[in-house]
Design a protein around this motif. Structure first.
Motif, PDB file in Angstrom:
ATOM      1  N   GLY A   1      28.511   9.436  -1.870  1.00 55.38           N
ATOM      2  CA  GLY A   1      28.454  10.190  -0.623  1.00 55.38           C
ATOM      3  C   GLY A   1      27.892   9.377   0.510  1.00 55.38           C
ATOM      4  N   VAL A   2      27.528  10.090   1.570  1.00 55.48           N
ATOM      5  CA  VAL A   2      27.037   9.472   2.795  1.00 55.48           C
ATOM      6  C   VAL A   2      25.616   9.957   3.067  1.00 55.48           C
ATOM      7  N   ALA A   3      24.647   9.057   2.888  1.00 53.79           N
ATOM      8  CA  ALA A   3      23.251   9.416   3.149  1.00 53.79           C
ATOM      9  C   ALA A   3      22.847   9.122   4.589  1.00 53.79           C
ATOM     10  N   GLY A   4      23.647   8.334   5.292  1.00 51.40           N
ATOM     11  CA  GLY A   4      23.351   8.024   6.684  1.00 51.40           C
ATOM     12  C   GLY A   4      22.682   6.683   6.846  1.00 51.40           C
ATOM     13  N   PRO A   5      22.483   6.265   8.033  1.00 49.25           N
ATOM     14  CA  PRO A   5      22.518   7.074   9.255  1.00 49.25           C
ATOM     15  C   PRO A   5      23.904   7.229   9.871  1.00 49.25           C
ATOM     16  N   ASP A   6      24.905   6.468   9.406  1.00 54.20           N
ATOM     17  CA  ASP A   6      26.227   6.504  10.022  1.00 54.20           C
ATOM     18  C   ASP A   6      27.249   7.187   9.126  1.00 54.20           C
ATOM     19  N   THR A   7      28.345   7.643   9.729  1.00 53.41           N
ATOM     20  CA  THR A   7      29.447   8.199   8.960  1.00 53.41           C
ATOM     21  C   THR A   7      30.071   7.093   8.111  1.00 53.41           C
ATOM     22  N   GLN A   8      30.838   7.486   7.097  1.00 53.80           N
ATOM     23  CA  GLN A   8      31.522   6.514   6.243  1.00 53.80           C
ATOM     24  C   GLN A   8      32.912   7.041   5.931  1.00 53.80           C
ATOM     25  N   ASP A   9      33.911   6.211   6.122  1.00 55.61           N
ATOM     26  CA  ASP A   9      35.300   6.576   5.834  1.00 55.61           C
ATOM     27  C   ASP A   9      35.678   7.917   6.472  1.00 55.61           C
ATOM     28  N   GLY A  10      35.122   8.182   7.657  1.00 57.10           N
ATOM     29  CA  GLY A  10      35.430   9.418   8.359  1.00 57.10           C
ATOM     30  C   GLY A  10      34.653  10.634   7.888  1.00 57.10           C
ATOM     31  N   HIS A  11      33.757  10.449   6.929  1.00 55.59           N
ATOM     32  CA  HIS A  11      32.959  11.562   6.409  1.00 55.59           C
ATOM     33  C   HIS A  11      31.608  11.594   7.107  1.00 55.59           C
ATOM     34  N   PRO A  12      31.163  12.780   7.512  1.00 52.77           N
ATOM     35  CA  PRO A  12      29.861  12.874   8.177  1.00 52.77           C
ATOM     36  C   PRO A  12      28.701  12.669   7.207  1.00 52.77           C
ATOM     37  N   VAL A  13      27.581  12.297   7.763  1.00 50.10           N
ATOM     38  CA  VAL A  13      26.347  12.177   6.989  1.00 50.10           C
ATOM     39  C   VAL A  13      26.090  13.507   6.286  1.00 50.10           C
ATOM     40  N   GLY A  14      25.718  13.436   5.012  1.00 52.15           N
ATOM     41  CA  GLY A  14      25.445  14.632   4.229  1.00 52.15           C
ATOM     42  C   GLY A  14      26.595  15.063   3.344  1.00 52.15           C
ATOM     43  N   THR A  15      27.755  14.375   3.456  1.00 47.74           N
ATOM     44  CA  THR A  15      28.876  14.657   2.566  1.00 47.74           C
ATOM     45  C   THR A  15      28.603  13.954   1.241  1.00 47.74           C
ATOM     46  N   VAL A  16      28.503  14.725   0.167  1.00 49.90           N
ATOM     47  CA  VAL A  16      28.142  14.168  -1.137  1.00 49.90           C
ATOM     48  C   VAL A  16      28.997  14.832  -2.213  1.00 49.90           C
ATOM     49  N   PHE A  17      29.357  14.029  -3.221  1.00 49.97           N
ATOM     50  CA  PHE A  17      30.024  14.544  -4.406  1.00 49.97           C
ATOM     51  C   PHE A  17      29.213  14.121  -5.620  1.00 49.97           C
ATOM     52  N   VAL A  18      28.910  15.083  -6.486  1.00 52.26           N
ATOM     53  CA  VAL A  18      28.244  14.800  -7.754  1.00 52.26           C
ATOM     54  C   VAL A  18      29.177  15.248  -8.860  1.00 52.26           C
TER      55      VAL A  18
ATOM     56  N   LEU B   1      29.068  18.751  -1.934  1.00 53.85           N
ATOM     57  CA  LEU B   1      27.877  19.211  -1.224  1.00 53.85           C
ATOM     58  C   LEU B   1      27.960  18.823   0.242  1.00 53.85           C
ATOM     59  N   ARG B   2      27.387  19.644   1.089  1.00 53.67           N
ATOM     60  CA  ARG B   2      27.197  19.301   2.501  1.00 53.67           C
ATOM     61  C   ARG B   2      25.710  19.464   2.759  1.00 53.67           C
ATOM     62  N   LEU B   3      25.003  18.333   2.747  1.00 55.47           N
ATOM     63  CA  LEU B   3      23.544  18.356   2.801  1.00 55.47           C
ATOM     64  C   LEU B   3      23.036  18.069   4.199  1.00 55.47           C
ATOM     65  N   ASN B   4      21.914  18.680   4.526  1.00 56.44           N
ATOM     66  CA  ASN B   4      21.257  18.478   5.811  1.00 56.44           C
ATOM     67  C   ASN B   4      19.983  17.673   5.608  1.00 56.44           C
ATOM     68  N   GLY B   5      19.476  17.136   6.688  1.00 49.31           N
ATOM     69  CA  GLY B   5      18.228  16.396   6.633  1.00 49.31           C
ATOM     70  C   GLY B   5      18.456  14.909   6.840  1.00 49.31           C
ATOM     71  N   GLY B   6      17.397  14.161   6.690  1.00 47.32           N
ATOM     72  CA  GLY B   6      17.456  12.717   6.837  1.00 47.32           C
ATOM     73  C   GLY B   6      17.953  12.048   5.572  1.00 47.32           C
ATOM     74  N   ARG B   7      18.049  10.734   5.642  1.00 42.75           N
ATOM     75  CA  ARG B   7      18.558   9.936   4.525  1.00 42.75           C
ATOM     76  C   ARG B   7      17.799  10.217   3.223  1.00 42.75           C
ATOM     77  N   ALA B   8      16.479  10.207   3.284  1.00 37.82           N
ATOM     78  CA  ALA B   8      15.675  10.442   2.078  1.00 37.82           C
ATOM     79  C   ALA B   8      15.913  11.852   1.533  1.00 37.82           C
ATOM     80  N   ASP B   9      16.033  12.831   2.412  1.00 41.03           N
ATOM     81  CA  ASP B   9      16.284  14.214   1.992  1.00 41.03           C
ATOM     82  C   ASP B   9      17.636  14.324   1.286  1.00 41.03           C
ATOM     83  N   ILE B  10      18.650  13.699   1.845  1.00 36.97           N
ATOM     84  CA  ILE B  10      20.000  13.763   1.275  1.00 36.97           C
ATOM     85  C   ILE B  10      20.025  13.093  -0.089  1.00 36.97           C
ATOM     86  N   ARG B  11      19.400  11.956  -0.218  1.00 37.67           N
ATOM     87  CA  ARG B  11      19.369  11.260  -1.502  1.00 37.67           C
ATOM     88  C   ARG B  11      18.606  12.075  -2.551  1.00 37.67           C
ATOM     89  N   ARG B  12      17.470  12.630  -2.173  1.00 38.80           N
ATOM     90  CA  ARG B  12      16.654  13.435  -3.096  1.00 38.80           C
ATOM     91  C   ARG B  12      17.428  14.679  -3.552  1.00 38.80           C
TER      92      ARG B  12
END
Length: 169
Positions: A98-115, A129-140
Motif C-alpha cells: 500500500g501507500v503509507a505516504g507522504p506521496d501518492t503511488q501509482d495513482g493511489h492516495p496515501v492510506g490505500t492499503v491491501f492486506v 483498507l482506506r486508512l487515515n493518519g500519518g505514515r506511522a499511523d497507516i503502517r501500524r
C-alpha cells in the motif's frame, strides 16, 4: 492478548506455520510476531519486498500484473501472500502492500492499503483498507489489520472489518 500472540497461539494449536511478505510495513509485522515469546514455534520468517521488482523476483508476483497495475493492488497482495508461503515453506502466508505516504503511488492516495492471507486450502483472502493518519499511523494500522484478518481466517475471532480507520485508533 495481542493480535500477534493470538495468531501464534492459533497456529501452534493447529501445528501450522506462517510466513509474511511486507512492503509498506517494512518488517513491522515480523517484528510484532517475533516480540511474542515462543514465536519460533509457528513463525518461519518474512520477506520485506519494498522495491517493486522484488515482488516478482522473490515472491513470484506476476510481472505483467505489476507492470499493468503497480504494486498497490488487491491481486498483488494475494500473490505476495501465496508467494511467501511457497518461498518459505509455510502453511500460511500473509502480506501487506500500500501507500503509507507522504506521496501518492501509482495513482493511489496515501492510506490505500491491501492486506492478504493465503492458507493451505484456499486461493487467499484480501481486505482493501482506506486508512487515515500519518505514515506511522497507516503502517501500524496495516500491521493490526493483517493480523486481525489472519486471526479471523484461523478461527480466532470474527469481527466486522471497517475499511476506513482513523490513525491512532
Amino acid at each position: 492478548m495481542t493480535a500477534a500472540a493470538q495468531v501464534l497461539r492459533l497456529l501452534a494449536g493447529r501445528g501450522e506455520t506462517l510466513a509474511v511478505a511486507e512492503s509498506l510495513t517494512g518488517g513491522l509485522v515480523a517484528a510484532e510476531l517475533t516480540s511474542v515469546p515462543g514465536a519460533s514455534q509457528a513463525f518461519r520468517g518474512s520477506v520485506t519486498a519494498y522495491a517493486t521488482p522484488l515482488k516478482s523476483e522473490v515472491l513470484g508476483v506476476d510481472a505483467e500484473l505489476l507492470a499493468a497495475r503497480g504494486a498497490v493492488d488487491a491481486e498483488v497482495a494475494r500473490q505476495m501472500a501465496a508467494g511467501v508461503r511457497r518461498a518459505l515453506g509455510a502453511d500460511w502466508g500473509a502480506a501487506t502492500t500500500g501507500v503509507a505516504g507522504p506521496d501518492t503511488q501509482d495513482g493511489h492516495p496515501v492510506g490505500t492499503v491491501f492486506v492478504a492471507v493465503c492458507g493451505p486450502c484456499d486461493a487467499g483472502k484480501v481486505t482493501a483498507l482506506r486508512l487515515n493518519g500519518g505514515r506511522a499511523d497507516i503502517r501500524r494500522e496495516s500491521v493490526r489489520s493483517v493480523l486481525e484478518l489472519l486471526s479471523g481466517e484461523l478461527g480466532g475471532y470474527a469481527s466486522a472489518q471497517d475499511t476506513e480507520h482513523n490513525g491512532g485508533n
